[in-house]
Structure formats: C-alpha cells, structure tokens
Design a protein around this motif. Structure first.
Motif, PDB file in Angstrom:
ATOM      1  N   THR A 473      30.930  42.137  88.292  1.00  0.00           N
ATOM      2  CA  THR A 473      29.884  41.883  89.274  1.00  0.00           C
ATOM      3  C   THR A 473      30.454  41.649  90.680  1.00  0.00           C
ATOM      4  O   THR A 473      29.788  41.878  91.676  1.00  0.00           O
ATOM      5  CB  THR A 473      29.026  40.699  88.787  1.00  0.00           C
ATOM      6  N   GLY A 474      31.720  41.253  90.750  1.00  0.00           N
ATOM      7  CA  GLY A 474      32.358  41.049  92.052  1.00  0.00           C
ATOM      8  C   GLY A 474      33.129  42.270  92.541  1.00  0.00           C
ATOM      9  O   GLY A 474      33.992  42.144  93.402  1.00  0.00           O
ATOM     10  N   ARG A 475      32.826  43.446  91.975  1.00  0.00           N
ATOM     11  CA  ARG A 475      33.437  44.723  92.349  1.00  0.00           C
ATOM     12  C   ARG A 475      34.895  44.826  91.933  1.00  0.00           C
ATOM     13  O   ARG A 475      35.619  45.677  92.429  1.00  0.00           O
ATOM     14  CB  ARG A 475      33.315  44.993  93.863  1.00  0.00           C
ATOM     15  N   TRP A 476      35.383  43.941  91.092  1.00  0.00           N
ATOM     16  CA  TRP A 476      36.771  44.026  90.644  1.00  0.00           C
ATOM     17  C   TRP A 476      36.855  45.033  89.505  1.00  0.00           C
ATOM     18  O   TRP A 476      36.160  44.890  88.502  1.00  0.00           O
ATOM     19  CB  TRP A 476      37.270  42.674  90.121  1.00  0.00           C
ATOM     20  N   ILE A 477      37.731  46.011  89.677  1.00  0.00           N
ATOM     21  CA  ILE A 477      37.942  47.003  88.628  1.00  0.00           C
ATOM     22  C   ILE A 477      39.131  46.547  87.800  1.00  0.00           C
ATOM     23  O   ILE A 477      40.205  46.303  88.342  1.00  0.00           O
ATOM     24  CB  ILE A 477      38.207  48.394  89.234  1.00  0.00           C
ATOM     25  N   GLY A 595      42.240  54.282  96.022  1.00  0.00           N
ATOM     26  CA  GLY A 595      43.206  53.195  96.109  1.00  0.00           C
ATOM     27  C   GLY A 595      43.403  52.499  94.775  1.00  0.00           C
ATOM     28  O   GLY A 595      44.381  51.807  94.576  1.00  0.00           O
ATOM     29  N   TYR A 596      42.466  52.692  93.853  1.00  0.00           N
ATOM     30  CA  TYR A 596      42.631  51.979  92.578  1.00  0.00           C
ATOM     31  C   TYR A 596      43.583  52.698  91.644  1.00  0.00           C
ATOM     32  O   TYR A 596      44.120  52.108  90.724  1.00  0.00           O
ATOM     33  CB  TYR A 596      41.277  51.676  91.943  1.00  0.00           C
ATOM     34  N   TYR A 597      43.791  53.990  91.893  1.00  0.00           N
ATOM     35  CA  TYR A 597      44.867  54.705  91.193  1.00  0.00           C
ATOM     36  C   TYR A 597      45.684  55.376  92.278  1.00  0.00           C
ATOM     37  O   TYR A 597      45.598  56.571  92.499  1.00  0.00           O
ATOM     38  CB  TYR A 597      44.292  55.716  90.205  1.00  0.00           C
ATOM     39  N   SER A 598      46.443  54.554  92.975  1.00  0.00           N
ATOM     40  CA  SER A 598      47.128  55.002  94.188  1.00  0.00           C
ATOM     41  C   SER A 598      48.433  55.690  93.806  1.00  0.00           C
ATOM     42  O   SER A 598      48.753  55.812  92.623  1.00  0.00           O
ATOM     43  CB  SER A 598      47.385  53.789  95.074  1.00  0.00           C
ATOM     44  N   GLY A 623      43.595  43.075  89.181  1.00  0.00           N
ATOM     45  CA  GLY A 623      42.696  44.228  89.233  1.00  0.00           C
ATOM     46  C   GLY A 623      42.699  44.823  90.628  1.00  0.00           C
ATOM     47  O   GLY A 623      43.674  44.673  91.399  1.00  0.00           O
ATOM     48  N   TRP A 624      41.638  45.488  90.962  1.00  0.00           N
ATOM     49  CA  TRP A 624      41.512  46.090  92.281  1.00  0.00           C
ATOM     50  C   TRP A 624      40.043  46.083  92.614  1.00  0.00           C
ATOM     51  O   TRP A 624      39.198  46.378  91.774  1.00  0.00           O
ATOM     52  CB  TRP A 624      42.057  47.528  92.240  1.00  0.00           C
ATOM     53  N   SER A 625      39.737  45.717  93.843  1.00  0.00           N
ATOM     54  CA  SER A 625      38.346  45.526  94.218  1.00  0.00           C
ATOM     55  C   SER A 625      37.945  46.594  95.231  1.00  0.00           C
ATOM     56  O   SER A 625      38.612  46.751  96.243  1.00  0.00           O
ATOM     57  CB  SER A 625      38.213  44.133  94.842  1.00  0.00           C
ATOM     58  N   TRP A 626      36.878  47.333  94.931  1.00  0.00           N
ATOM     59  CA  TRP A 626      36.437  48.319  95.926  1.00  0.00           C
ATOM     60  C   TRP A 626      35.653  47.616  97.001  1.00  0.00           C
ATOM     61  O   TRP A 626      34.997  46.630  96.706  1.00  0.00           O
ATOM     62  CB  TRP A 626      35.659  49.477  95.284  1.00  0.00           C
ATOM     63  N   PRO A 627      35.629  48.076  98.236  1.00  0.00           N
ATOM     64  CA  PRO A 627      36.501  49.132  98.766  1.00  0.00           C
ATOM     65  C   PRO A 627      37.815  48.551  99.297  1.00  0.00           C
ATOM     66  O   PRO A 627      37.832  47.420  99.778  1.00  0.00           O
ATOM     67  CB  PRO A 627      35.657  49.656  99.933  1.00  0.00           C
ATOM     68  N   ALA A 628      38.871  49.321  99.199  1.00  0.00           N
ATOM     69  CA  ALA A 628      40.162  48.993  99.818  1.00  0.00           C
ATOM     70  C   ALA A 628      40.737  47.659  99.346  1.00  0.00           C
ATOM     71  O   ALA A 628      41.481  47.012 100.061  1.00  0.00           O
ATOM     72  CB  ALA A 628      40.044  48.983 101.346  1.00  0.00           C
ATOM     73  N   ASP A 679      42.188  38.384 103.686  1.00  0.00           N
ATOM     74  CA  ASP A 679      41.603  39.516 102.970  1.00  0.00           C
ATOM     75  C   ASP A 679      41.825  40.807 103.770  1.00  0.00           C
ATOM     76  O   ASP A 679      42.287  40.778 104.911  1.00  0.00           O
ATOM     77  CB  ASP A 679      40.100  39.239 102.793  1.00  0.00           C
ATOM     78  N   VAL A 680      41.488  41.941 103.153  1.00  0.00           N
ATOM     79  CA  VAL A 680      41.596  43.235 103.846  1.00  0.00           C
ATOM     80  C   VAL A 680      40.387  43.367 104.775  1.00  0.00           C
ATOM     81  O   VAL A 680      39.252  43.328 104.306  1.00  0.00           O
ATOM     82  CB  VAL A 680      41.579  44.389 102.822  1.00  0.00           C
ATOM     83  N   PRO A 681      40.596  43.478 106.113  1.00  0.00           N
ATOM     84  CA  PRO A 681      39.431  43.506 107.009  1.00  0.00           C
ATOM     85  C   PRO A 681      38.642  44.801 106.886  1.00  0.00           C
ATOM     86  O   PRO A 681      39.166  45.833 106.473  1.00  0.00           O
ATOM     87  CB  PRO A 681      40.043  43.363 108.402  1.00  0.00           C
TER      88      PRO A 681
END
Lengths: 914, 315
Positions: A473-477, A595-598, A623-628, A679-681
């Motif tokens: 739910t928090g966009r974390w893959i 970016g999640y499979y960079s 994990g990795w959170s979209w976007p970026a 965080d990533v701006p």
C-alpha cells in the motif's frame, strides 16, 4: 498512498476515517501505536461503528454512513473561518490563487449541482435543469446525467495566441479583484497569491463550503455540533501549523460509495489546506484492501488503464499522432516552474508499445498502434461484464483467484448471470463459490441439470508457492521467491497465462482468424527454459525476472542520455524513467517502475532493514518504492522555496547548501554547491526551481479540479437508498451516477433518485470486514483455525434496536433489502448505537461480507443485499450504506440457512485438512 | 517481540533482579501482555495452535460473544484465547470501553499447579516456564482446581492436563514463543522478566500520560504472592471491568487449602513418618523384635485345636 505505513510513526495526529487498521491492517497499527507512544499523537476515529481501532482511539466520532464529505467539508469551512490554514503553503503550492472562468459556478450557487448538467430521462428525453439548478427537476423520472465541463476551466492568459484578448482578460481580472487582490500572469494562467480575488479557486471554494456550517453538517452526519467542532479544533491544533502535520488514512469505508472518488478528493483538499502533503507523518493514505492491489493498478488488471497510468486508446483516436496528442496534457502555468510530467507521455507510450511489439511497432509512422485494443464509448467495468453475461453476450469467464459470486455487489444477480455462461474457468486454491455457482446450494431453486455452463476448476499455486513481486500500500515493491514448489498439479497464474498464450498463438498461426497480428507479433519471450517448446506435458513457467526486466525497461539500441551523458548499450537495463525515450531506442513496460530492475539487478530484492539515514523509517534499501525509490511523493511541498523544511521534524528532504558537487560531466564546468538530502526529491533542480506537484499539468496541488466526472469541488450527495433528504442542497444523489437500466429486471431492483423507502426498510446497513477473515473468505474459511475464530455470519445490532425488534443475543435474524433476504446470527453490542439524524432516531446495523456456501464454515452472502450503482469516476460499488429491515426468520429462511450450514458440515467431515 | 540484551540470546546466570521463582535456576524469562497495545486480532491464538499442532474443532453456531468472542473458553487444544469485554464507560471516547485480554498460563514463580500435583508431573524449567509432563500426568485435575487463574484443562479422552508451555521447545532454543512472534503491535513481549518489568513501568507511565480522557489508568498486574508471574499483564481497565464470567483474581495467591496442605499438613506428615520411625527404632532397641510363639508347639490346620487367624490380625 502518498506516504507509507511505517511513516505513520512520524505523525502528530492520525485521522482514521473509513478504514479500520486494527482489524484490516494490523501491521500498520504498530506504527500508529508508535506515534501515540513516542509523539503523544491522538488517534481520531471517525466511523459509524465502534470497532477494534476505536478501542485504541483517543477520540471517537460516530457519523452516519456515507457522510464523510460533509464532515471534511465542515472541517474546511471551520478552518477557513478560524484562519487556520497554512497560508504560505496554500498560496505557493496549490491552485488556490488561480482564477477560474467567469462562467464557473459552485454548488452553493446552483443548489447542489455545477454548471453544464444535462439529464436523460427514463423515456429517453434530454432535459436541462431550469436555471441550471437542481430544484426544478422531477428526479423520479431521471435516468442519469452528464456534465459539459466547458465552464469548469481556468481563466487563461495567452498573449502568444491573442495578445489583445490576454491583456483584456488581465485587465478585467484586476478590475474585478478590487484593491486587495494582486492578479499576475503565471505562464498562461492568472494568479492572485493574496487569495482574495472573487474568481480565485480559494474564494470559490470558500463559497462552495459556505453551506457546510456545523449545524448543517451535524444534520447530515448525525454527530452533535459540539463533538464535531471539538474534533475539528483538535485536528487544526495538531496539524495546521507549519511545524505540525497529521496523516489521514482511508479505505473502502470511504471509497465504496456513489461519491467515492469525491470523498477522497475532499480529504486531499483538507490536507492541502493544512500543508500536510509532502511531509513525513502527513499525506493522504489509501490503505489497500489486499496485499497487491497497488501493484494491480500500477500494472493494471483494469480495462481503463494501461501500465504506469497511461490512458488506453479510444475508438475516436484512430491514429498514433492523435492518440499521443490527446493523452499528453498541455502545460499550464509558468514555463519553467510547471514541470507537467505527463508531457513525457510520448516517451512512456512509445516504450510501452516497443516493449510489447518491438520492431512490429514503428513510432514514426504509428504502424502497430492498432495492436492495442481501443475503447469504445461503453464501459467494461466489473458490473458491465456480468450484465453482458446475463444478456448472453459473454460466453466464457476465466477467474484467477477471484470470487465474484460472493464479492460482487448485488451478488445474487451476478450468480444468475454466471449461470448463463457456456464455460467457466476458476483457477484457485479451493472450489470457490463462483466455481460452484451451478450447484444446488448456491441459490434456492438451482437445478444443475438446467445449467449449461461447463466449469473447469484449475488448481492454482498459493502465494508461498510462487515468486514475483508484491507492491504494498506504500508503493514498496518487494520481490520474493517461492518457499516451496506448488502442491500436486497446481500451477502459478503466470504459468497458466504462458500456456494460454502459446496455445492461442499456435491457433492463430494455424488458422489465421480475423486479426492475428496483435498476438502473432507480440514479443513474448519469458519462458524460463529459453524459447518455448511444446512438449507432451506443455508445462513451462514464465521467467518472472524476465518480465520484471521488461517492466523496468531496457535499451533496444545503444544511445547516450543527453542530460547525464551516460551511454546505455542495447539490451542493458534503464536506470531510471528519465532514460525512457520516444525515438524507439528504449522499450519499457511500466515507466513508474523504472529503476526497480536497474543495471545493478533486481533492486526489489533489497532487504536492508537497518539502513535508515533519516531515522524517519524510509528504509531506502528495503525493496524499492515507485517512483524513483521515493518514499514520500510530492516531498518538495514539504520544504519552502528556499529548501528549508516547514518542520525539521517532518522533513522528507532538506537542501544542504554547503554540499560540494562534482563538475558537470558534459561540459566540465563547475557546478554550484548544494544538494538535497533525505528522500529522493520530486523532479530535478534546487529549491524553488519547480512547483512540487509535478504530475499535475499546472504544477500545484488542486483544490479545484476539472478531471472528474461529477464535481470540481467535492459536494455531499446522499447515498442511493438514503433514509433522509440531503440537508445541504436540493440535489439528493450524485446526478451523474453510473447506473444500468438496460438489463432484464430479474433480480436487480435499480435504485432510483430520491430517498429510500424508509417505511419498508427503516435501517441503514453497512458492510465491512473482520480481522479473522480475508475478502470473500476463500482462504480463511478454508483454514480451520480461522474458520474456528469467526464461524458464523453475524449482524451487529445495538441493544436499543434489539429491544425494538425483540431480538436476543445469538438469535437468527432475517435481513432484507429490496434485492434479497438473508439470515445471520445476531450479535447485540453497544458498539452500534442509534444516532439522531434530522430529528429522527436512526439505527445502523453492520455485517461482514466474508461468508458463502463453500468452506469449513458457511453462511449467506451479505453482498446479495447490495445494489450495483457505481461511482462515475472509478466505477466502485456502494457497499457501505443501503436500507434494510429486520425480521424473525420464517421456516423457509431457516431451511435455506440450514441447507447452507449443511455444506460446511459436509466439508468438515469429508476429512480435508485445514 | 523479544526483549533481549544479550546478543547471544541465551539465558545467563546474571543476578536476577526479582524473585527467581520456585524452580527457576537461570535468569527468569517470561512475557508481558500489554493490553494497551492489543488490537484483538487473535494472531496469537492462531500462532499457538499452529506451532503446538493443536487440533481444531469447529461446531455449528459456535459464536459465543460478547463482541468478537467466538471461542468460549480454554480447552485441552486451545491453550490461549482472547477475551473481549465491552463495558459502558460514559466519559471514554464513544462512551464505552472495548477491552481485550489474552488468557493463558501465567507461569507463576511459585506455581500452585506444581504444588498440588500428586505425581510431580508439573515442574518449573530452568528459565521459569511451568510445564506439564504428559507422560507423568495421571489426569487427576488437581492442577485445574489449584490454579488461581483456572488455566489447565483436562482432556476427557486422554486423561491428561494441558496448557501453555511458554513454548519451552522454542525458548530453550533461543526463539521467542509463537504468540509473541506473531503479535503485530508488540502487545506480547518475551524476554528476561526483570527487563520486561522495566519496560512495563515505562509503558504504564507513557500510557497514563497520554491516555484518552475519561478512561481508566494502566497498571501492571502481577502476583507477588506467587513469587511473581512469568507472564504478567499491563492492563488498562480495572480487573472488575473485564468479562464477568472469567474474572481475574484481584490479588492472585495460593489457595488456602494448598498452602495449608503444603505448609501445614504435608510437613506434619513428614513429622509423623519421622516420629513413627523413631518410635519403632526405640521400641526395637528397648523391647526388641516381636517374638512369635514357638512354631513347633502351635497346632497345624490338620490338627484339632487349630483356629483360622482373624481378618486383620498380624498372626
């Protein structure tokens, strides 16, 4: 959601409205508890029913189901009255100061509707409301409506197009604004940052919510005026100041309504006014109802979206150029400040088509554009499918872990429709109610001999038997591997899809067909063991990592990125969506996942739970959170135009002006110092370089917006089947609700505009979930331990109502709506209480929806009671408020009930292990 | 959640800060049930059944109430359950309290069940866990009646008593109990008892400082009379507010009959045995062994004058 569950620990206050984290998101609850323990954050629960979350709450407000817009609209009015909004944030980062067209009117002016409404009557005529107001219409004869949104627009200032007209518009606006307003052009828009211009969004909003006085909100919600103002004052005190922030959580309690999307909009408005978006601990937070619902809308299993929220082509968009032109929004506002990220749509669309059809798609000529199916004017939503099925237009249905016979609205109607299918495939862990829709226990009078549906039950792998990723739910893959091999002959869904694809492809190859190209030319090389080879068993699983690599995006030919001077070789993974290109050199299945499979590999596998440099629980290496890999979206709104956070305590990003930068890689010139930390701006550039809401084409948060079908400012409408007349306007229901009048009236009794029949059905029913069960109960009612914990369908009744109806604890009660009658066990609890609405006592009852006629515990299907009118934007059903009556069960009711319980007894005795 | 200070996660012989508890030979471990954090999700109940492989029986119309309650009581195969209470409480948010209480064995420092067990089937493990040896248990049911919390349950088929073991099979291998592992909000914490009590005091102070207006204060529920509970509560409602059918004792203590038996009659019995032995020895020494008449002069059964020895005589 804008933030993520761990982030709740950073909140100064938490407002839970229309969800129930203690019962449905227990793991999110631990972070709420942390905010309460560590920060003394109050937990405010606004709900019709005292639930397990309310047991932890510091404040509880009982409101009538479906009245959330009134509650938040009242909060907005209250805050403006008290001058409690975060003025600088609102003026800089929202469209509060933008001027609207002179023709625009609010619902206050038009008695509940907005300009441009055209109505269609039941006999097929078109009418327009007299004076544009709702009052003069005979709503009993109205079928539905549609807005012409020409007047829902900003006042444009475009000297390049017509210099004289632009100057005229500016002069008129300045004259209208009086002495206090300071109207200035901002790109092609006119803006008054003092927010005093009568045509500014802020003043129009103020006018719109002028009706939402505490007294009228109290009349709508049933909550006493003093309790409402107490909660509003508390929220203002805890979150309105720049250094404070609070998060609002919501779920299906808000969305499952004919005004569902507007309910979320009104939360957004409130959060923008208090400057609570873009900060740690703030946000508008959708608590998803299932582990991967976020993933299912990012890579959509929806008919009206393409991956990465691209729009699917419509029948009117016959060529590639038109499609791109119409789906790429024009930039509004300042050329430099407004980023208009969707201006990149062509890059993402070209890469998507390239990912799916590679060389068969030519981005220059648009050849291959037609491989993507186009939408005609009809809708293909959930209920549409079943209506078409009922008409015999849909012959077959393939269900992957889906159980519409229990989970759909007006479920009996759905079961009737499903029995008209020629074939039905159910891939699931157990025989679901949907797979057993032909059996006698499914409904009274069902005779299997008369049903021609051929049913295939395919054993599917459970979540732990298959790999892949979940997007939470928090966009974390988060990627995971199978723990064990699938049991017996079970297959994963992807395995089945792989088989179906190759089978289909072979058929098209052999037999041709009307239009084989989209299938024959589809780039489908995900088979794990190299190229797909047909064998006797034909069992080849997809390589999900290959699918992930395609979703991320990769280079088709070598290219050098202009901005970074980085060269990406053909076949290499793209590091970010900024590398997506519209010249055919890149392919990518979902730009937001880039970016999640960079090039570094599958980043979604990352599991570093100790790396948290900000201490705010972002865990950038988990994990990795979209976007970026951005953990809080729109985080630029969390700092002012100098890069200083509104509150250091809640800063997602901060500008470090002293940080030294390496020289520009392209030119070799020195780069001035300064760097974002945290965080990533959102978007490139230093403080104040761009407006923070980069996905909006005007670059700012929308207090007013013309994107939705039903309202530019959220307006309260009563549910269909409401017990009262709308106290806020003459417009009783959402005038542009999505409805169906074109099917045989077999089971469905279509709700009409107006109030419900309270004479016959005096009580409001709300449906909800229990911790112990999962959705339609397939996975939990087939697990003995969970079945034991909640064995029976219940109805929660207040002690007062129990007295009126003569019901005792544990009695069986018949619950009846216009559409159906079911039996449930009475649970008499003070958690349900009558409320005073419009001078009358209103009783609310509640039921969970998890039961059906299969599994170790069985019960009637609560969704049989629901109607199937939909919200016009997201097409979500209204599950949370409808009218019912209670009765003592008749002999026939009890016989039906016993017949269903007998199924469970059989299942328990048949020796299956749970 | 486990509260450990040692990275090795093994119990050490560190000086216990509190009463060691009857048979505990190592630093005592236990659990804190913090009901201020409990959301009543019942994950603990499922985890317990799962780990201990306890059979599940589903009956029709099993829903018992109140509130979300469906399991009526502990059984030989339900070692823990959540007891829900709905109490009217005018000043509290919503005018009521919805309270949960996880019910299971408290692993008393001086466990009455172990005291009453006639065959010593119940013993305290080195870390303080009180466990019933299923091989030794004779199913007399004394432990159930002796327990101040009414916890052990007798299986009518196997005639064995059973209850929570503090997951001794897990805790003796460096793992926390299954219920603590499953708890999503850290309402169940496992660790060294002295550290848990420190944490409990912190949590009580924290809760009371922020508790919703009009609601009762939180406090630690323990049993000093039983040398401290190995599994203690942080409660946020008076003991009397919880479900009336299964009340907690306000001050849990050893049943008077048990203490009288254990501290009074049982030592007296030993004195009696000892006294009898001493008297017998004195008799032997002073009077000598009991002499029978000369067997040669006694009539045999075949001869006249023979008399059957009377029932109970030592002849």
């Amino acid at each position: 959601m804008t933030n993520h569950p761990v982030d709740f620990k950073n909140a100064d206050a938490i407002l839970v409205c229309g969800n129930n984290p203690a019962e449905n998101h227990p793991l999110a609850m631990r972070w709420i508890v942390e905010a309460m323990e560590k920060r003394g954050a109050p937990l405010i629960v606004v709900d019709p029913r005292f639930n397990r979350t309310a047991s932890m709450a510091t404040h509880f407000l009982r409101i009538r189901p479906g009245t959330d817009i009134a509650f938040f609209g009242g909060l907005i009015r209250h805050a403006i009255e008290k001058g409690a909004i975060q003025r600088e944030y609102v003026a800089q980062y929202t469209n509060a100061g933008f001027l609207l067209k002179p023709e625009f009117r609010t619902a206050t002016d038009l008695d509940g509707i907005f300009p441009g409404l055209t109505l269609e009557t039941l006999d097929g005529n078109t009418v327009k409301p007299a004076d544009g107001k709702a009052a003069g219409v005979d709503w009993a004869k109205v079928k539905g409506g549609k807005y012409d949104k020409a007047s829902w627009a900003y006042d444009l200032y475009d000297p390049k197009k017509d210099a004289a007209a632009a100057e005229q518009a500016l002069a008129t606006a300045r004259a209208e604004g009086g002495s206090s307003a300071k109207v200035e052009p901002w790109g092609n828009l006119l803006v008054d940052r003092t927010l005093t211009h009568p045509r500014s969004v802020f003043q129009q909003m103020r006018r719109h919510y002028d009706r939402y006085t505490p007294e009228r909100v109290s009349a709508v919600t049933g909550a006493p005026v003093e309790e409402l103002t107490k909660i509003w004052d508390l929220w203002i005190a805890r979150t309105a100041a720049p250094e404070k922030t609070g998060g609002v959580m919501y779920a299906m309690g808000q969305t499952q309504s004919t005004i569902g999307v507007q309910k979320i909009r009104v939360i957004t408005l409130a959060q923008l006014l208090f400057g609570n978006i873009g900060l740690a601990g703030g946000g508008v937070n959708a608590m998803r109802g299932h582990a991967n619902v976020q993933g299912a809308s990012d890579n959509p299993t929806l008919y009206n979206l393409l991956p990465g929220y691209l729009k699917p082509p419509t029948a009117a968009q016959q060529d590639w150029a038109t499609y791109l032109k119409e789906t790429t929004p024009p930039k509004l506002g300042d050329e430099k400040q407004s980023l208009n990220w969707w201006g990149n749509t062509p890059k993402y669309a070209v890469s998507l088509w390239k990912a799916w059809w590679r060389d068969a798609f030519d981005e220059k000529t648009g050849a291959g554009y037609e491989y993507m199916p186009k939408l005609d004017a009809r809708s293909y939503g959930f209920i549409d499918l079943f209506h078409e099925m009922q008409k015999g237009k849909i012959e077959g249905l393939y269900l992957f872990g889906m159980n519409p016979a229990v989970g759909g609205p007006n479920a009996r109607q759905i079961r009737v429709a499903m029995r008209k299918l020629k074939w039905l495939v159910a891939a699931d862990l157990y025989e679901t109610e949907s797979a057993a829709v032909w059996k006698p226990e499914s409904d009274e009078g069902v005779d299997p001999a008369k049903i021609d549906t051929e049913v295939f039950l395919l054993p599917a792998a459970s979540p732990y038997e298959k790999g892949g990723s979940f997007t939470n739910t928090g966009r974390w893959i988060q990627w995971r591997d199978p723990a064990v091999a699938p049991y017996g002959d079970a297959r994963s869904d992807s395995h089945m899809i792989n088989e179906i694809f190759w089978e289909l492809r072979e058929l098209y190859e052999k037999e041709g067909g009307v239009y084989p190209d989209p299938i024959l030319r589809l780039a489908w090389d995900y088979t794990a063991q190299g190229p797909y080879v047909r064998t006797a068993q034909r069992t080849q699983e997809m390589d999900l990592e290959a699918v992930a690599r395609e979703i991320n995006g990769y280079a088709l030919t070598d290219f050098t990125d202009e901005k970074t001077s980085k060269t990406v070789k053909a076949g290499e993974q793209l590091p970010m969506f900024t590398f997506y290109r519209d010249d055919g050199t890149t392919a990518g299945g979902d730009w937001i996942y880039a970016g999640y499979y960079s090039p570094a590999g599958n980043v979604a596998r990352a599991r570093d739970g100790s790396f948290d440099p900000t201490g705010k629980g972002f865990y950038p290496k988990w994990g990795w959170s979209w976007p970026a890999n951005r953990r809080i979206i729109y985080n630029r709104a969390g700092v002012d135009t100098t890069g200083t956070p509104w509150s250091a305590d809640h800063a997602a990003i901060t500008w470090d002006a002293t940080a030294q930068n390496p020289p520009d890689p392209k030119t070799g010139k020195p780069v001035p110092p300064g760097k974002w930390v945290g965080d990533v701006p959102d978007g490139a550039g230093g403080p104040g370089a761009i407006s923070p809401f980069i996905m909006r084409n005007e670059g700012v948060g929308r207090l007013w917006g013309n994107g939705l079908a039903d309202a530019p400012f959220p307006e309260h409408y009563e549910p269909f089947e409401s017990p009262v007349k709308n106290p806020l306007s003459s417009m009783q229901n959402n005038p542009v609700v999505k409805r169906w009048d074109n099917i045989e009236p077999t089971v469905t009794k279509i709700a009409r505009f107006g109030t419900g029949d309270t004479e016959k059905y005096p009580y409001v029913l709300s449906t909800w979930r229990l911790t112990e069960h999962h959705l339609t109960g397939q996975m939990s009612r087939n697990a003995r331990m969970l079945a034991q914990l909640q064995p029976e369908l219940m109805i929660e009744i207040s002690p007062d109502l129990a007295k009126i109806e003569g019901i005792d604890e544990n009695d069986l009660v018949a619950v009846e709506s216009v559409r159906g009658r079911i039996v449930a066990r009475a649970r008499i609890t003070p958690r349900q209480r009558p409320m005073q609405v419009a001078g009358k006592t209103l009783h609310v009852v509640g039921m969970p929806f998890h039961w059906g006629y299969k599994g170790y515990v069985t019960g009637h299907v609560a969704n049989d009671l629901l109607h199937d009118l939909y919200d016009p934007n997201a097409q979500i059903q209204e599950d949370k408020h409808l009218l019912v009556r209670l009765a003592k069960p008749t002999r026939a009711d009890l016989d039906r009930y016993q017949a269903i319980l007998a199924q469970a007894q059989y299942n328990r005795k048949s020796g299956r292990e749970g | 959640m486990a509260l450990f200070t040692d990275s090795s996660r093994t119990a050490t012989a560190a000086t216990p800060a509190r009463a060691a508890g009857g048979g505990a030979t190592e630093r005592r471990q236990g659990m804190m049930y913090d009901m201020t954090r409990c959301i009543g999700c019942q994950a603990c109940t499922v985890a317990c059944k799962e780990w201990n492989d306890l059979p599940v029986t589903i009956h029709d119309a099993e829903m018992k109430g109140p509130s979300f309650q469906s399991l009526e009581d502990l059984t030989p195969s339900d070692w823990t359950l959540m007891r829900f209470t709905e109490a009217s409480w005018d000043d509290a948010p919503g005018g009521m309290l919805l309270r949960m209480r996880k019910d299971a064995c408290h692993h008393c420092g001086n466990a009455p069940c172990a005291q009453v067990c006639p065959v010593s089937a119940i013993s305290q493990m080195p870390n303080g866990a009180v466990v019933i040896d299923q091989d030794l248990c004779i199913g007399c049911g004394y432990c159930t009646s002796g327990c101040p919390f009414n916890i052990p349950r007798l299986d009518s088929a196997t005639h064995k008593a059973s209850k929570c073991t503090l997951c001794y099979d897990r805790t003796s291998n460096g793992l926390e109990p299954a219920c603590a592992k499953a708890c999503p909000t850290d309402a169940i914490s496992f660790g060294y008892l002295d550290e848990l009590h420190q944490e409990a005091e912190r949590r009580v102070a924290n809760y009371n400082a922020r508790r919703p207006a009009g609601t009762p204060e939180a406090y630690v529920y323990d049993a000093p009379d039983l040398e401290g509970l190995g599994v203690f509560y942080v409660l946020n409602a008076p003991v009397t507010a919880y479900d009336g059918r299964h009340t907690l004792p306000e001050r849990p203590a050893m049943n008077l009959a048990i203490s009288t038996w254990k501290r009074g009659f049982k030592p007296l019995g030993w004195i009696g045995i000892l006294g009898a032995t001493v008297l017998a020895a004195a008799h032997f020494r002073m009077i000598g062994a009991k002499r029978l008449s000369d067997p040669a002069t006694l009539p045999t059964p075949m001869e006249p004058g023979y008399k059957e020895p009377e029932e109970g005589s030592n002849g």
